[in-house]
Design a protein around this motif. Structure first.
Motif, PDB file in Angstrom:
ATOM      1  N   LEU A  48       8.004 -11.275   2.690  1.00  7.28           N
ATOM      2  CA  LEU A  48       7.709 -11.602   1.338  1.00  7.28           C
ATOM      3  C   LEU A  48       6.303 -10.554   0.869  1.00  7.28           C
ATOM      4  O   LEU A  48       6.186 -10.125  -0.132  1.00  7.28           O
ATOM      5  N   VAL A  49       5.406 -10.456   1.919  1.00  7.34           N
ATOM      6  CA  VAL A  49       4.165  -9.711   1.802  1.00  7.34           C
ATOM      7  C   VAL A  49       4.871  -8.168   1.385  1.00  7.34           C
ATOM      8  O   VAL A  49       4.493  -7.619   0.588  1.00  7.34           O
ATOM      9  N   LEU A  50       5.821  -7.866   2.421  1.00  8.60           N
ATOM     10  CA  LEU A  50       6.200  -6.416   2.194  1.00  8.60           C
ATOM     11  C   LEU A  50       7.063  -6.112   1.007  1.00  8.60           C
ATOM     12  O   LEU A  50       6.877  -5.262   0.347  1.00  8.60           O
ATOM     13  N   VAL A  92       7.426  -4.111  -4.325  1.00  8.13           N
ATOM     14  CA  VAL A  92       7.445  -4.233  -5.784  1.00  8.13           C
ATOM     15  C   VAL A  92       6.084  -3.703  -6.328  1.00  8.13           C
ATOM     16  O   VAL A  92       6.265  -2.995  -7.548  1.00  8.13           O
ATOM     17  N   SER A  93       5.061  -3.929  -5.957  1.00  8.16           N
ATOM     18  CA  SER A  93       3.817  -3.410  -6.503  1.00  8.16           C
ATOM     19  C   SER A  93       3.740  -1.886  -6.747  1.00  8.16           C
ATOM     20  O   SER A  93       3.267  -1.270  -7.265  1.00  8.16           O
ATOM     21  N   ALA A  98       3.388   0.347  -9.639  1.00  9.86           N
ATOM     22  CA  ALA A  98       2.736   1.606  -9.601  1.00  9.86           C
ATOM     23  C   ALA A  98       3.214   2.619 -10.146  1.00  9.86           C
ATOM     24  O   ALA A  98       2.792   3.667 -10.811  1.00  9.86           O
ATOM     25  N   LEU A  99       4.287   3.156  -9.544  1.00 11.90           N
ATOM     26  CA  LEU A  99       5.176   4.346  -9.497  1.00 11.90           C
ATOM     27  C   LEU A  99       5.766   4.402 -11.080  1.00 11.90           C
ATOM     28  O   LEU A  99       5.717   5.458 -11.653  1.00 11.90           O
ATOM     29  N   ALA A 100       5.919   3.441 -11.710  1.00 14.51           N
ATOM     30  CA  ALA A 100       6.501   3.432 -12.992  1.00 14.51           C
ATOM     31  C   ALA A 100       5.412   3.677 -13.672  1.00 14.51           C
ATOM     32  O   ALA A 100       5.631   4.433 -14.786  1.00 14.51           O
TER      33      ALA A 100
END
Length: 437
Positions: A186-188, A193-194, A198-200
């Motif tokens: 979940l952390v990974l 996702v973060s 951020a890339l988006a």
């Protein structure tokens, strides 16, 4: 017939079978013929001189006879054989076959009559070595052939309860590990996702910044071109200045577009480099000369140190020039108070080094490993207020690695940065020796 129990059993069975068959023989035969397996078993508890015993008798229909004939075959398994041979051998074989499936815990097994299951003190019919005392932990009724008997199982030296506790502890341990793995997953996932978000955002900023960077030189080119076209500039000197500005902005626009095209080719895996023997000192000097006016116009103190005694290198001239331009532009953009630019080209321990140093805002240590990633821009306010694509340093790294070299940065926030592009000289020296021979 010398054993009184055997003789009594013989006499009783002879009388019982005579009366039983005289009344039910036809019904028994018809019932056997209707079965898929035409055989019935009749187990009986009995006694022998050695104690309690057990016999079983099989009745079966004889093949090849007409069904209207009342004929049956039968065989009785000797009680002594069952007790002394069959059951012990069967139990020993079962224990041997299952010894490898019990996690190293050896089984013990018994065959015992129903009375034993009901709590009466009756000795087992047969038992394997290691049974000892006590009742079985798991039992199963033996139907049909050995109806009236039970198979009992327990572990030697342990119990099902103890094994159950061990299994529960192991299960909780495994569950804990799985929970940790799930939590880690979940952390990974959250991290990924973060990172994607951020890339988006970076891509969105990239589009905005590139649009701005394209718009600025285009607007200047249009403005000065229209001014010249309308004939509002009367002096030749002023015209030359406008022409120079148009050329410089065109070069700036070309450099930006080339960066984007190179990035597009790299992302698609179609970027190719044309390696040619090149006087690297001359290449660096010419590239800097074309940017000298822009450097001086922005009020930078410029120091240039180029070692002319360097061997020719097989490089892509345009790519190396673009890498140098990107590093220079980086220094020009992010120098605020003290405007200084230093470019140094020299040889050190078989490596050609190209340094670009400034005394600008610097880069925090946590960002130094990320600045070569595509679209990445540090959190410094000056960086965000300065429009840029976030591709320059990413392209520098790709170009350097394509030439077998590496790019490094040394920086202190508020004191400036020094980028060092290193290319191996060994291959160039070897090629020069080959050409000489």
């Amino acid at each position: 017939m010398g054993d009184k129990y055997f003789r009594e059993e013989h006499d009783h069975m002879a009388e019982s079978y005579r009366g039983w068959f005289s009344m039910e023989a036809r019904m028994l035969v018809e019932g056997l013929h209707q079965k898929t397996r035409p055989i019935n078993f009749y187990p009986v508890r009995t006694k022998r001189a050695g104690g309690d015993a057990f016999i079983t008798t099989a009745f079966f229909a004889l093949p090849g006879l007409k069904r209207d004939r009342v004929v049956m075959g039968g065989i009785t398994f000797d009680a002594c054989y069952l007790k002394q041979s069959f059951f012990p051998e069967m139990l020993d074989e079962s224990v041997a076959q299952n010894s490898t499936d019990q996690g190293g815990n050896r089984l013990a097994m018994i065959v015992y009559p129903t009375d034993y299951e009901m709590g009466r003190e009756v000795k087992p019919m047969a038992a394997t070595a290691g049974w000892g005392d006590g009742k079985p932990e798991v039992s199963r009724k033996l139907d049909d052939v050995f109806r009236g008997l039970f198979l009992g199982i327990k572990y030697q030296g342990t119990s099902v309860e103890a094994l159950g506790k061990t299994w529960v502890h192991r299960s909780f341990f495994i569950l804990g590990i799985l929970s940790l793995l799930m939590f880690g997953g979940l952390v990974l996932t959250k991290h990924m996702v973060s990172k994607e978000m951020a890339l988006a955002r970076l891509k969105s900023d990239f589009v905005s910044n590139v649009s701005h960077e394209l718009r600025t030189p285009l607007a200047l080119i249009r403005l000065y071109a229209e001014t010249l076209e309308l004939g509002r500039i009367t002096t030749q000197e002023k015209k030359q200045q406008y022409y120079r500005i148009i050329r410089k902005e065109s070069e700036r626009l070309t450099a930006l577009i080339n960066n984007i095209l190179d990035f597009s080719r790299i992302e698609a895996g179609r970027k190719e480099y044309e390696f040619r023997e090149t006087d690297i000192a001359e290449l660096v000097r010419n590239t800097l000369d074309s940017y000298r006016y822009q450097i001086e116009q922005q009020g930078f103190a410029f120091e240039e140190s180029i070692d002319s005694n360097l061997p020719a290198l097989p490089v892509d001239r345009e790519a190396i020039a673009r890498a140098l331009v990107n590093l220079v532009n980086n220094a020009l953009k992010y120098s605020n108070d003290e405007k200084f630019l230093g470019v140094k080209l020299y040889r050190e321990n078989g490596v050609l080094k190209l340094e670009v140093a400034d005394r600008g805002i610097g880069i925090a240590r946590r960002d130094q490993s990320k600045i070569f990633e595509k679209f990445y821009r540090t959190g410094d306010p000056l960086v965000h207020n300065t429009k840029g694509s976030g591709l320059g340093l990413s392209l520098v790294r790709h170009i350097t690695q394509a030439h077998g070299g590496e790019i490094a940065v040394e920086s202190t926030p508020g004191k400036g940065s020094k980028f060092t592009l290193s290319l191996p000289l060994a291959s160039a020296i070897q090629q020069s020796a080959n050409h000489a021979t």
